[in-house]
Write a protein that holds these residues in place. Structure first.
Motif, PDB file in Angstrom:
ATOM      1  N   PHE A  43       0.623 -10.444   0.742  1.00  0.00           N
ATOM      2  CA  PHE A  43       1.537  -9.460   0.155  1.00  0.00           C
ATOM      3  C   PHE A  43       1.212  -9.225  -1.316  1.00  0.00           C
ATOM      4  N   LEU A  44       0.812 -10.306  -2.035  1.00  0.00           N
ATOM      5  CA  LEU A  44       0.411 -10.129  -3.434  1.00  0.00           C
ATOM      6  C   LEU A  44      -0.814  -9.224  -3.537  1.00  0.00           C
ATOM      7  N   VAL A  45      -1.764  -9.423  -2.618  1.00  0.00           N
ATOM      8  CA  VAL A  45      -2.941  -8.547  -2.622  1.00  0.00           C
ATOM      9  C   VAL A  45      -2.507  -7.099  -2.404  1.00  0.00           C
ATOM     10  N   PHE A  46      -1.564  -6.902  -1.461  1.00  0.00           N
ATOM     11  CA  PHE A  46      -1.039  -5.552  -1.243  1.00  0.00           C
ATOM     12  C   PHE A  46      -0.403  -5.012  -2.530  1.00  0.00           C
ATOM     13  N   GLY A  47       0.330  -5.888  -3.231  1.00  0.00           N
ATOM     14  CA  GLY A  47       0.955  -5.463  -4.475  1.00  0.00           C
ATOM     15  C   GLY A  47      -0.084  -5.022  -5.487  1.00  0.00           C
ATOM     16  N   ALA A  48      -1.167  -5.800  -5.593  1.00  0.00           N
ATOM     17  CA  ALA A  48      -2.231  -5.437  -6.520  1.00  0.00           C
ATOM     18  C   ALA A  48      -2.842  -4.097  -6.135  1.00  0.00           C
ATOM     19  N   VAL A  49      -3.010  -3.900  -4.807  1.00  0.00           N
ATOM     20  CA  VAL A  49      -3.559  -2.627  -4.325  1.00  0.00           C
ATOM     21  C   VAL A  49      -2.625  -1.484  -4.719  1.00  0.00           C
ATOM     22  N   ALA A  50      -1.312  -1.712  -4.580  1.00  0.00           N
ATOM     23  CA  ALA A  50      -0.334  -0.678  -4.913  1.00  0.00           C
ATOM     24  C   ALA A  50      -0.425  -0.310  -6.400  1.00  0.00           C
ATOM     25  N   ARG A  51      -0.577  -1.326  -7.248  1.00  0.00           N
ATOM     26  CA  ARG A  51      -0.633  -1.068  -8.693  1.00  0.00           C
ATOM     27  C   ARG A  51      -1.900  -0.290  -9.051  1.00  0.00           C
TER      28      ARG A  51
ATOM     29  N   LEU B  76      -4.675  -8.995   6.034  1.00  0.00           N
ATOM     30  CA  LEU B  76      -5.466  -9.061   4.806  1.00  0.00           C
ATOM     31  C   LEU B  76      -6.558  -7.999   4.842  1.00  0.00           C
ATOM     32  N   GLY B  77      -7.182  -7.852   5.998  1.00  0.00           N
ATOM     33  CA  GLY B  77      -8.193  -6.804   6.138  1.00  0.00           C
ATOM     34  C   GLY B  77      -7.604  -5.425   5.933  1.00  0.00           C
ATOM     35  N   VAL B  78      -6.375  -5.223   6.454  1.00  0.00           N
ATOM     36  CA  VAL B  78      -5.709  -3.927   6.277  1.00  0.00           C
ATOM     37  C   VAL B  78      -5.508  -3.641   4.800  1.00  0.00           C
ATOM     38  N   ALA B  79      -5.100  -4.695   4.033  1.00  0.00           N
ATOM     39  CA  ALA B  79      -4.882  -4.517   2.591  1.00  0.00           C
ATOM     40  C   ALA B  79      -6.174  -4.073   1.922  1.00  0.00           C
ATOM     41  N   LEU B  80      -7.279  -4.722   2.266  1.00  0.00           N
ATOM     42  CA  LEU B  80      -8.549  -4.373   1.627  1.00  0.00           C
ATOM     43  C   LEU B  80      -8.970  -2.947   1.986  1.00  0.00           C
ATOM     44  N   LEU B  81      -8.790  -2.567   3.252  1.00  0.00           N
ATOM     45  CA  LEU B  81      -9.178  -1.210   3.660  1.00  0.00           C
ATOM     46  C   LEU B  81      -8.324  -0.177   2.932  1.00  0.00           C
ATOM     47  N   TYR B  82      -7.013  -0.459   2.809  1.00  0.00           N
ATOM     48  CA  TYR B  82      -6.155   0.497   2.117  1.00  0.00           C
ATOM     49  C   TYR B  82      -6.577   0.609   0.659  1.00  0.00           C
ATOM     50  N   GLY B  83      -6.891  -0.544   0.067  1.00  0.00           N
ATOM     51  CA  GLY B  83      -7.316  -0.517  -1.329  1.00  0.00           C
ATOM     52  C   GLY B  83      -8.592   0.282  -1.520  1.00  0.00           C
ATOM     53  N   ALA B  84      -9.473   0.242  -0.533  1.00  0.00           N
ATOM     54  CA  ALA B  84     -10.759   0.920  -0.690  1.00  0.00           C
ATOM     55  C   ALA B  84     -10.670   2.405  -0.367  1.00  0.00           C
ATOM     56  N   TYR B  85      -9.847   2.784   0.616  1.00  0.00           N
ATOM     57  CA  TYR B  85      -9.890   4.169   1.087  1.00  0.00           C
ATOM     58  C   TYR B  85      -8.571   4.920   0.951  1.00  0.00           C
ATOM     59  N   GLY B  86      -7.485   4.217   0.641  1.00  0.00           N
ATOM     60  CA  GLY B  86      -6.223   4.904   0.420  1.00  0.00           C
ATOM     61  C   GLY B  86      -5.591   5.493   1.668  1.00  0.00           C
ATOM     62  N   THR B  87      -6.047   5.107   2.840  1.00  0.00           N
ATOM     63  CA  THR B  87      -5.387   5.540   4.070  1.00  0.00           C
ATOM     64  C   THR B  87      -5.599   4.463   5.113  1.00  0.00           C
TER      65      THR B  87
ATOM     66  N   ILE C  55     -19.664  -0.538   2.145  1.00  0.00           N
ATOM     67  CA  ILE C  55     -19.484  -1.247   0.877  1.00  0.00           C
ATOM     68  C   ILE C  55     -18.921  -2.639   1.194  1.00  0.00           C
ATOM     69  N   PRO C  56     -19.046  -3.591   0.256  1.00  0.00           N
ATOM     70  CA  PRO C  56     -18.579  -4.957   0.551  1.00  0.00           C
ATOM     71  C   PRO C  56     -17.133  -5.012   1.030  1.00  0.00           C
ATOM     72  N   ALA C  57     -16.251  -4.188   0.426  1.00  0.00           N
ATOM     73  CA  ALA C  57     -14.838  -4.260   0.824  1.00  0.00           C
ATOM     74  C   ALA C  57     -14.677  -3.966   2.317  1.00  0.00           C
ATOM     75  N   THR C  58     -15.406  -2.953   2.815  1.00  0.00           N
ATOM     76  CA  THR C  58     -15.310  -2.622   4.241  1.00  0.00           C
ATOM     77  C   THR C  58     -15.790  -3.785   5.087  1.00  0.00           C
ATOM     78  N   ILE C  59     -16.943  -4.342   4.698  1.00  0.00           N
ATOM     79  CA  ILE C  59     -17.532  -5.411   5.512  1.00  0.00           C
ATOM     80  C   ILE C  59     -16.579  -6.611   5.561  1.00  0.00           C
ATOM     81  N   VAL C  60     -16.058  -7.005   4.377  1.00  0.00           N
ATOM     82  CA  VAL C  60     -15.158  -8.162   4.349  1.00  0.00           C
ATOM     83  C   VAL C  60     -13.898  -7.868   5.163  1.00  0.00           C
ATOM     84  N   ALA C  61     -13.357  -6.656   4.980  1.00  0.00           N
ATOM     85  CA  ALA C  61     -12.126  -6.310   5.688  1.00  0.00           C
ATOM     86  C   ALA C  61     -12.350  -6.361   7.190  1.00  0.00           C
TER      87      ALA C  61
END
Lengths: 99, 505
Positions: free
Chosen positions: A42-50, B191-202, B215-221
């Motif tokens: 959830f913290l990672v999600f929070g960081a992503v949100a920020r 956790l993978g979902v978080a990384l994918l959202y962070g990388a692609y915003g959807t 990219i590394p984020a996709t592979i790790v996710a």
């Protein structure tokens, strides 16, 4: 900067939780480790949100909504696990609890 | 079909939504209704669920495109979409039939006869069955990785209590172990979902399929999500929870757990590999997945052969059959440039999932009846069972044919398609595994049949339980799948996302 810090903290929590979940034999410790792990995610999600914040917003609302839903799910999972554990320990003490 | 994928609402787009809403609403209504009402409600909902699944298959097949519904008319990435492609329709039809059969079967074990007091166990069973149905339908039609996470959790939360319905110590331990694996799996996935959202915003699969880059984020996710889903699917090194859980549950519950629940996370894994990141070069990773699958086929079958208890044998057979599903990954990854080969590998994998669902549900129901009739499920003491319960044994044999891959059966068609695509792709080693697995499967099925067909005291007298016909029906469907013309499998090709980018490295 704070987003990076929280992201790193989240990663550390994920590491601790993962270790606990895999290495600890006691079910109760594993349940706690799962919660640490979930908290880290959830913290990672929070960081992503920020980091994904649009102009004028403190954060991207989608990951925040995901965190809220995720907390509910993790709570339900913990409840189920603790209930199973309670039933199991009741069985272990030889008490046959009524259905 | 190779045109760019769009996400616009289609006619009949309400069907996938209904398929999810119906069982979930049923589950909520079942709780205040009590055990007797819940049983009636479930049996009443089964025909509707079957109709919806048939309608989805017909609408998808007729239009040649997936059914899409946008919740609240908000298009992704802002809103959420439900998208039912051919794979969804085929799996949903399978789920509806298996759940219908299991509901009919379970009336004897979890029904409440007139005048009898209602039991909590019965109420739990019907409510959980409906919850499981809703969960699996949501896994099949959701198009958003986070909705899919919630769906997977719903599925696990319905499946875990089904394992320990009898409340005994052994099943509680099995359920707790299952839950631990499931939780680890889902949190890695998240956790993978978080990384994918962070990388692609959807998180929409269709949108992601156009955006993902290596990219590394996709592979790790994707690696995290794959590991998590493998724990839920019980691929070999992560299969430890499956045999005690599936063999300890009541027969009706084992049937849905083995036939449907492990397939939910498998479908999601397929969507992840060939939907979210269709264009990424992943041959080495796909080889690892199939290598684990091959190990599962050989070791799972060998373990099944060594079991002394019938239910454990069937559970280890599930471990082995799950392995076949993963052979599809390198074959599909190798054939992305050639649509015909890719279609063959894809159909083989999906058909394996469907035919195994029917065969394994039939097998668990038959074995449950045999264990009940004989009072035990020790394979060594089965002598005479063939005379007392010919229908159960026939079911076991027919389902076994499909698991072995003996023609004509659904399992044969699936394994034949995988075998030929392995040879086409030049990956002959998977062909050897498929053949070896078939021989081992034959050995453990033969071991049961040979013992049960010898004369012995194990036979009970009187008529065989009429529920054996239900199990036999499922086994017959599993065999009949082998008689379908290959053209009928065009359904499962509809809406494949890897086609849209086919061959682009």
């Amino acid at each position: 900067m704070s987003a990076t810090l929280y992201g790193l903290l989240g990663a550390a929590l994920v590491g601790i939780g993962l270790f606990g979940l895999l290495a600890r034999p006691s079910p109760l410790l594993r349940i706690l480790a799962f919660n640490l792990l979930g908290g880290g995610v959830f913290l990672v999600f929070g960081a992503v949100a920020r980091r994904g914040a649009g102009a004028g917003f403190p954060g991207d609302p989608v990951p925040q909504a995901i965190i809220l839903t995720g907390i509910v799910v993790a709570f339900a999972a913990t409840t189920l696990a603790v209930m199973l554990l309670l039933r199991l320990s009741a069985e272990g003490e030889g008490r046959s609890d009524p259905p | 079909m190779t045109a760019a994928v769009t996400l616009a609402p289609t006619p009949w787009g309400m069907l996938p939504v209904l398929a999810v809403v119906l069982p979930v609403a049923g589950m909520v209504a079942a709780l205040p209704l009590g055990a007797r009402g819940a049983e009636r409600l479930t049996l009443a909902l089964v025909p509707f669920g079957l109709l919806i699944a048939l309608g989805m298959a017909a609408a998808t097949y007729a239009s040649g495109a997936p059914l899409v519904h946008l919740l609240g008319h908000w298009a992704p990435p802002l809103g959420l979409a439900f998208r039912a492609d051919g794979l969804s329709a085929a799996m949903m039809l399978t789920a509806a039939i298996v759940i219908g059969a299991v509901a009919l079967f379970a009336r004897a074990g979890f029904g409440t006869p007139a005048g009898a007091p209602e039991r909590r166990e019965a109420l739990s069973f019907w409510a959980l069955l409906l919850a499981l149905w809703g969960g699996i339908n949501l896994v099949l039609v959701a198009d958003d990785l986070f909705t899919l996470y919630v769906a997977l959790e719903l599925l696990s939360f319905a499946a875990v209590p089904l394992v320990c319905l009898d409340g005994g110590r052994a099943t509680l331990e099995a359920a707790l172990r299952y839950l631990m694996f499931a939780l680890l799996g889902s949190v890695l996935y998240l956790l993978g979902v978080a990384l994918l959202y962070g990388a692609y915003g959807t998180l929409d699969i269709v949108l992601l399929s156009e955006r993902t880059r290596a990219i590394p984020a996709t592979i790790v996710a994707v690696a995290l999500m794959t590991a998590g889903l493998l724990a839920k699917t019980a691929l070999l090194p992560l299969h430890l929870w499956l045999p005690p859980a599936h063999s300890g549950a009541p027969a009706a519950a084992s049937a849905v757990l083995s036939a449907l629940v492990v397939k939910g996370s498998f479908v999601l894994l397929v969507r992840l590999w060939f939907g979210v990141m269709p264009g990424l070069p992943v041959p080495a990773a796909a080889q690892i997945l199939a290598g684990l699958g091959a190990a599962a086929i050989i070791l799972g079958s060998a373990a099944a052969l060594a079991q002394a208890r019938l239910k454990l044998l069937v559970a280890y057979s599930t471990v082995a059959q799950i392995g076949y599903l993963f052979l599809m990954f390198p074959l599909l990854a190798a054939a992305l440039g050639t649509p015909e080969d890719a279609a063959r590998a894809w159909t083989g994998g999906v058909l394996q999932a469907v035919s195994h669902a029917f065969a394994k549900a039939a097998m668990f129901l038959a074995v449950g009846l045999m264990a009940k009739g004989l009072g035990h499920d020790r394979i060594a003491d089965l002598a005479g069972a063939g005379r007392a319960m010919p229908l159960c044994l026939l079911t076991f044999g027919l389902a076994g044919l499909s698991l072995m891959g003996v023609p004509p059966s659904g399992g044969f068609a699936a394994k034949w398609l995988l075998l030929t695509s392995a040879i086409e792709a030049g990956q002959w080693w998977w062909a050897l595994v498929i053949l070896g697995g078939g021989l081992l499967t034959g050995a453990y099925v033969y071991r049961v049949l040979a013992t049960a067909l010898t004369a012995g005291p194990g036979g009970a007298t009187g008529r065989e339980d009429s529920r054996a016909w239900i199990a036999l029906g499922l086994a017959l469907i599993s065999v009949a799948l082998g008689f379908l013309p290959l053209g009928a499998f065009g359904l499962v090709q509809i809406g494949r996302l890897d086609l849209a980018v086919g061959g682009v490295p």
